[in-house]
Design an enzyme around this catalytic site. Sequence first.
Site, short mmCIF file in Angstrom:
data_model
loop_
_atom_site.label_atom_id
_atom_site.label_comp_id
_atom_site.label_asym_id
_atom_site.label_seq_id
_atom_site.Cartn_x
_atom_site.Cartn_y
_atom_site.Cartn_z
N ASP A 13 0.95 -1.31 -0.08
CA ASP A 13 -0.04 0.02 0.18
C ASP A 13 0.99 1.40 0.12
OD1 ASP A 13 -2.20 -1.77 -0.01
OD2 ASP A 13 -2.00 -1.57 2.52
N LYS A 16 1.94 2.15 -5.23
CA LYS A 16 2.50 1.48 -6.25
C LYS A 16 1.69 1.91 -7.42
CE LYS A 16 2.99 -2.29 -4.32
NZ LYS A 16 2.81 -2.03 -2.89
N GLY A 17 0.21 1.71 -7.37
CA GLY A 17 -0.41 1.91 -8.58
C GLY A 17 -0.33 3.29 -9.34
N GLY A 40 -4.04 -4.43 -4.73
CA GLY A 40 -5.00 -3.54 -5.20
C GLY A 40 -4.52 -2.25 -5.57
N HIS A 41 -3.70 -2.01 -6.93
CA HIS A 41 -2.92 -1.08 -7.07
C HIS A 41 -4.28 0.09 -7.81
CE1 HIS A 41 0.76 -3.68 -7.56
NE2 HIS A 41 0.21 -3.36 -6.17
N GLN A 223 2.51 -5.84 -3.02
CA GLN A 223 2.74 -5.89 -1.71
C GLN A 223 4.15 -5.09 -1.40
OE1 GLN A 223 1.85 -9.20 -2.99
NE2 GLN A 223 -0.11 -8.40 -2.94
N ALA A 298 -7.40 -1.62 -0.46
CA ALA A 298 -7.82 -1.60 -1.82
C ALA A 298 -8.39 -2.67 -2.08
CB ALA A 298 -6.92 -1.06 -3.06
N GLY A 301 -10.97 -3.53 1.71
CA GLY A 301 -11.85 -2.56 2.17
C GLY A 301 -11.65 -2.25 3.68
N LYS A 330 2.26 10.15 -0.91
CA LYS A 330 1.34 10.62 0.08
C LYS A 330 1.89 11.60 0.78
CE LYS A 330 -2.47 8.10 0.54
NZ LYS A 330 -3.23 6.83 1.14
P1 IMP Z 1 -2.35 -12.78 1.82
O1 IMP Z 1 -1.44 -12.17 1.06
O2 IMP Z 1 -3.79 -12.66 1.50
O3 IMP Z 1 -2.07 -14.13 2.10
O4 IMP Z 1 -2.44 -11.92 3.21
C1 IMP Z 1 -1.41 -12.16 3.99
C2 IMP Z 1 -0.99 -10.72 4.72
O5 IMP Z 1 -0.45 -9.74 3.64
C3 IMP Z 1 -2.12 -10.08 5.40
O6 IMP Z 1 -1.55 -9.22 6.42
C4 IMP Z 1 -2.54 -8.88 4.24
O7 IMP Z 1 -3.23 -8.11 4.89
C5 IMP Z 1 -1.26 -8.59 3.83
N1 IMP Z 1 -1.27 -8.16 2.21
C6 IMP Z 1 -1.57 -8.86 1.00
N2 IMP Z 1 -1.55 -8.28 0.10
C7 IMP Z 1 -1.50 -7.11 0.35
C8 IMP Z 1 -1.60 -5.90 -0.40
O8 IMP Z 1 -1.50 -5.57 -1.42
N3 IMP Z 1 -1.09 -4.54 0.53
C9 IMP Z 1 -1.10 -4.87 1.84
N4 IMP Z 1 -1.05 -5.70 2.46
C10 IMP Z 1 -1.19 -7.10 1.92
#
Ligand code: IMP
Length: 428
Positions: A13, A16-17, A40-41, A223, A298, A301, A330
């Site tokens: 978060d 990056k998008g 969620g970009h 991520q 994103a 929610g 930001k």
């Molecule tokens: P997973 O990737 O859905 O297995 O989630 C594992 C951990 O990574 C959790 O704490 C999620 O909230 C976090 N996470 C996964 N993808 C994202 C992302 O794109 N942005 C922020 N946190 C993420």
Amino acid sequence: MESLALIGLQWGDEGKGKVVDWVSARFDLTLRYQGGPNAGHTVWVDGERWVFHQMPAGILNPNIRVAIAAGCVLYPETLFEEWERLDAEGVEYRSRTIIDPRVHLILPYHRLLDRLRDEARGKARIGTTARGIGPCYQEKYARYGIRVGDLFSPKLSDRIDVLLGYVNPILEKVFDQEPFGRQRILDDLLAVRDRIRPFVGDAAEVVKEYLAQGKKVLFEGAQGFLLDVDHGSYPYVTSSHPGTGGISSGIGISPKSIGKVIGLTKAYATRVGAGPFPTEDEGEMGCKLQELGNEFGAATGRKRRCGWLDLPLLRYAIRSNGVDGLAVTKLDVLDDFDVIKLCIGYRRSDGSIAKEITPWDENPGEPVYEEIEGWRVPTDGVRSLEELPDRARAYLERISRELDLPLWLVSVGQDRKATIVLPDFPFK
Ligand code: IMP
């Protein structure tokens, strides 16, 4: 080498998008190399919000090709939703999108298992995005997975049998769920096959060709590095390698194909889901960051946890990824703060101050903050470093000095135009 890796240096978060969309306008090809619809970009163009979970966020630039490379996992339904929006808004993507045959498919029961498993952990919940990421990667490494290329194999139905022989007892015996039938999965996959057939291609080959021809390639991390399955805050991590380490294996190219690396950080810090966050601010200031930064995941929610920039963790991420320049995003969210806190070190139990810590150290010590006077002037209309209020510029210069890296980009708003480009940025 005309390539750039764009890496999140925090817990995802980092904005990056927006940066991918902006940078892609200067590139020929953008690839996702890990992760899936957990990302969620978000991209804003002319006041319209787009969120890409599966498609590389560069796609809105008309002259670029995009690829979903081998190290990604793909939930077809989410991809098709993104295509439908692109179709509805007249964005041509069909001739520009490549899906590698080695990409693993997320099946509906992966999402179910993700949720059930995380719930079953009780207090030790990771707080995953419940998008099936962990179960899909788990089957990939256990060698049960179904890949995009398997859709075209006469052995597909046998592969499903092997898979269900393993999965159904878990669903039934561990989680008291209905088993999945072979025919249902097969029918779904055959429908997917027909839709994605024209897009399937070897993304690694395209990268090799493009680089050989002197074209520009952007590696779009999803991520953030602190969520890396090996090098992040395990077990509170995702199941892939968001850093530069993931690029070579996640696409199938030499590590020498990575030219420059841009590391992204917000001007503060956020984390969504459970796990350590030493500079989290659970008080009023954290709430204000959450509100002003509109900090909601994103993909899910969920409210993001908020806190202060952590220089020691950033140093770790920077050294682990070979970062050449920084993008700070930001900045404008801090416009309305009297005081901004900056974590400059960690006080260890012996009284010494650590300048760098790792996210997997369970006892990094107490964060040491410096309090910085806020600038209290809007920065969202600013387009050059010189125009920034003195204290905002000093904050950025301090970050750059502490991290020993040039500033390349600063983002002061969601729109493409709200970007400050520094003279050192190599891809103008
Ligand atoms: P997973 O990737 O859905 O297995 O989630 C594992 C951990 O990574 C959790 O704490 C999620 O909230 C976090 N996470 C996964 N993808 C994202 C992302 O794109 N942005 C922020 N946190 C993420």
